[in-house]
Design an enzyme around this catalytic site. Structure first.
Site, PDB file in Angstrom:
ATOM      1  N   PHE A 138       0.851  -1.194   0.000  1.00 32.21           N
ATOM      2  CA  PHE A 138       0.000   0.000   0.000  1.00 32.21           C
ATOM      3  C   PHE A 138       0.881   1.236   0.000  1.00 32.21           C
ATOM      4  O   PHE A 138       1.775   1.360   0.833  1.00 32.21           O
ATOM      5  CB  PHE A 138      -0.920   0.015   1.227  1.00 32.21           C
ATOM      6  N   ASP A 223       9.185   2.816   1.255  1.00 34.30           N
ATOM      7  CA  ASP A 223       8.011   3.508   1.774  1.00 34.30           C
ATOM      8  C   ASP A 223       7.950   3.234   3.272  1.00 34.30           C
ATOM      9  O   ASP A 223       7.547   2.159   3.708  1.00 34.30           O
ATOM     10  CB  ASP A 223       6.752   2.994   1.056  1.00 34.30           C
ATOM     11  N   LYS A 252       2.696   9.657   8.615  1.00 41.09           N
ATOM     12  CA  LYS A 252       2.071   9.113   9.829  1.00 41.09           C
ATOM     13  C   LYS A 252       2.741   9.590  11.135  1.00 41.09           C
ATOM     14  O   LYS A 252       2.501  10.720  11.532  1.00 41.09           O
ATOM     15  CB  LYS A 252       1.988   7.586   9.733  1.00 41.09           C
TER      16      LYS A 252
HETATM   17  C1  LIG Z   1      -0.767   5.167   5.222  1.00 37.64           C
HETATM   18  C2  LIG Z   1       0.220   4.792   4.200  1.00 37.64           C
HETATM   19  C3  LIG Z   1       0.371   5.543   3.022  1.00 37.64           C
HETATM   20  C4  LIG Z   1      -0.551   6.695   2.668  1.00 37.64           C
HETATM   21  O1  LIG Z   1      -0.429   7.749   3.549  1.00 37.64           O
HETATM   22  P1  LIG Z   1      -1.546   8.917   3.544  1.00 37.64           P
HETATM   23  O2  LIG Z   1      -1.042   9.890   4.553  1.00 37.64           O
HETATM   24  O3  LIG Z   1      -2.838   8.266   3.894  1.00 37.64           O
HETATM   25  O4  LIG Z   1      -1.571   9.475   2.170  1.00 37.64           O
HETATM   26  C5  LIG Z   1       1.380   5.198   2.145  1.00 37.64           C
HETATM   27  N1  LIG Z   1       2.194   4.153   2.398  1.00 37.64           N
HETATM   28  C6  LIG Z   1       2.077   3.416   3.517  1.00 37.64           C
HETATM   29  C7  LIG Z   1       3.046   2.295   3.749  1.00 37.64           C
HETATM   30  C8  LIG Z   1       1.081   3.693   4.442  1.00 37.64           C
HETATM   31  O5  LIG Z   1       0.946   2.929   5.529  1.00 37.64           O
END
Ligand SMILES: *Cc1c(COP(=O)(O)O)cnc(C)c1O
Length: 404
Positions: A138, A223, A252
């Site tokens: 994701f 990521d 986050k």
């Molecule tokens: C939450 C998340 C995202 C997206 O972040 P947003 O602030 O919701 O755009 C991207 N990559 C990972 C691994 C995530 O957990």
């Protein structure tokens, strides 16, 4: 005349792309939250791995208030002191030489992918445009990032998907190797898949990806939106593996609840983002940067990071005890305070049923896919909140078992 908002107002006024729980929390302190009726909850959801220092931590409230009285926003027509301090701090603490600030994880990943494409384009030519990522990954909800993400349901039904994106199985180096070629621009990977079920990458997998990227002159993008900013017990998860990416994204926990994100990279790569190639009105917003700076400086201390490892062990022991009683989990895994408990085949698809039962008992948790209960509490959650929260979770799981 104003009336108190209710959960029904969500269905009446808001686009139906979420299905929030029935209670509406109105106040938080540390790892506890209170709803409109004054009922208390212990928070193991942490705003989906965001509230790294719990709710209303004095360090963050202090930074926010001080900056709120000073300067909020300028745009990138000017720079500002908090953004400069945050960028310097991140550079000093990581592999990176340069930082790009923005407001969300998806935006940071969008920037990372565009940077990688631009780097390959300018350095090697147009043919080098393939991006490799992994199934179940994701990376955000912008159209580029959902397309790179490995869950097709999030990108279907929105028209033509951006091209040049290939998916391999996570932790399967042979599959990645088969997809790699001289046209590979970048490999994007979560060191531990979050939304995909709390699945840590193996050491060999990340090391192997690094070698493949070097061999094919492709960029390695980590990521770390969910794993970063202390969540796994080091400032960034790559530090556990000793594998250095070319680009890393963080969001986050970075703002502890204030919307802020960062893309970190090296001088070599950053230099292709020349004047005007990319940007964001809010990127490097003074208020956001001031809070993120306070969060990073507070989190990146031995006291907080060693505490993450201790709390991980404590929670794991509680989960194992719960499991000895009820036998609902087949595996308990994760790193630091991003933990997952995989349901047994008897409870296939039932992880989400735990959440409202836990709410009834005064405990908030998350899921990561249909079969994994996910916990992402504050990095500084007090021990007594852990034991009380786990007692409440045990009662919720007992109810699940009775229901069958
Ligand atoms: C939450 C998340 C995202 C997206 O972040 P947003 O602030 O919701 O755009 C991207 N990559 C990972 C691994 C995530 O957990």
């Amino acid at each position: 005349m104003s009336t108190t908002p209710s959960r029904e107002d969500f269905d009446r006024y808001m686009v139906p792309n979420y299905a929030p729980q029935q209670v509406i929390p109105v106040r938080g302190a540390g790892s506890r939250l209170w709803d409109q009726e004054g009922r208390e909850y212990i928070d193991f959801a942490g705003g989906i791995a965001v509230n790294a220092l719990g709710h209303c931590h004095p360090v963050l409230v202090g930074a926010l208030k001080e900056q709120a009285d000073r300067l909020w926003h300028l745009s990138n027509v000017y720079t500002n002191e908090p953004a400069l301090k945050l960028a310097k701090s991140l550079v000093e603490r990581t592999f990176a030489d340069k930082v790009y600030l923005c407001s969300s994880g998806g935006e940071a990943n969008e920037a990372a992918l565009k940077l990688a494409r631009r780097y390959a384009h300018d350095t090697f030519g147009e043919h080098k445009d393939k991006i490799i990522s992994f199934r179940q990954s994701f990376h955000g909800r912008t159209f580029f990032t959902v397309s790179v993400g490995g869950q097709p349901k999030y990108s279907q039904g929105f028209g033509p998907v951006p091209g040049g994106i290939l998916h391999a199985e996570f932790n399967n180096l042979d599959q990645a190797r088969e997809l790699m070629g001289d046209d590979t621009c970048a490999v994007m990977v979560e060191p531990m898949q979050g939304e995909g079920g709390i699945v840590p990458a193996t050491q060999e997998f990340l090391e192997g990806l690094r070698e493949l990227c070097d061999e094919h002159e492709a960029l390695l993008i980590f990521d770390e939106v969910q794993t970063g900013a202390g969540r796994t017990g080091k400032l960034y998860a790559y530090m556990h593996y000793g594998v250095i990416p070319d680009i890393l994204t963080s969001a986050k926990s970075l703002g502890g609840g204030f919307p802020v994100a960062a893309m970190l990279t090296t001088d070599k790569v950053a230099k292709v983002f020349t004047l005007g190639t990319h940007g964001s009105t809010y990127g490097g917003n003074a208020l956001a940067s001031a809070v993120a700076l306070a969060a990073v400086e507070h989190i990146d201390t031995p006291e907080v990071l060693e505490g993450v490892a201790k709390r991980h062990e404590l929670i794991r022991e509680h989960l194992e005890t719960i499991n000895r009683q009820h036998g609902v989990f087949q595996e308990i895994r994760g790193m630091g305070l991003l933990m997952g408990a995989q349901m047994t085949p008897d409870y296939e698809g039932r992880a989400k049923d735990i959440l409202p039962l836990a709410i009834e008992e005064g405990m908030m948790a998350l899921i990561a896919g249909p079969n994994v209960l996910r916990l992402a509490p504050s990095l500084v959650i007090p021990e007594e909140d852990i034991s009380e929260g786990m007692a409440r979770l045990e009662r919720a799981i007992a109810k699940l078992v009775v229901k069958g």
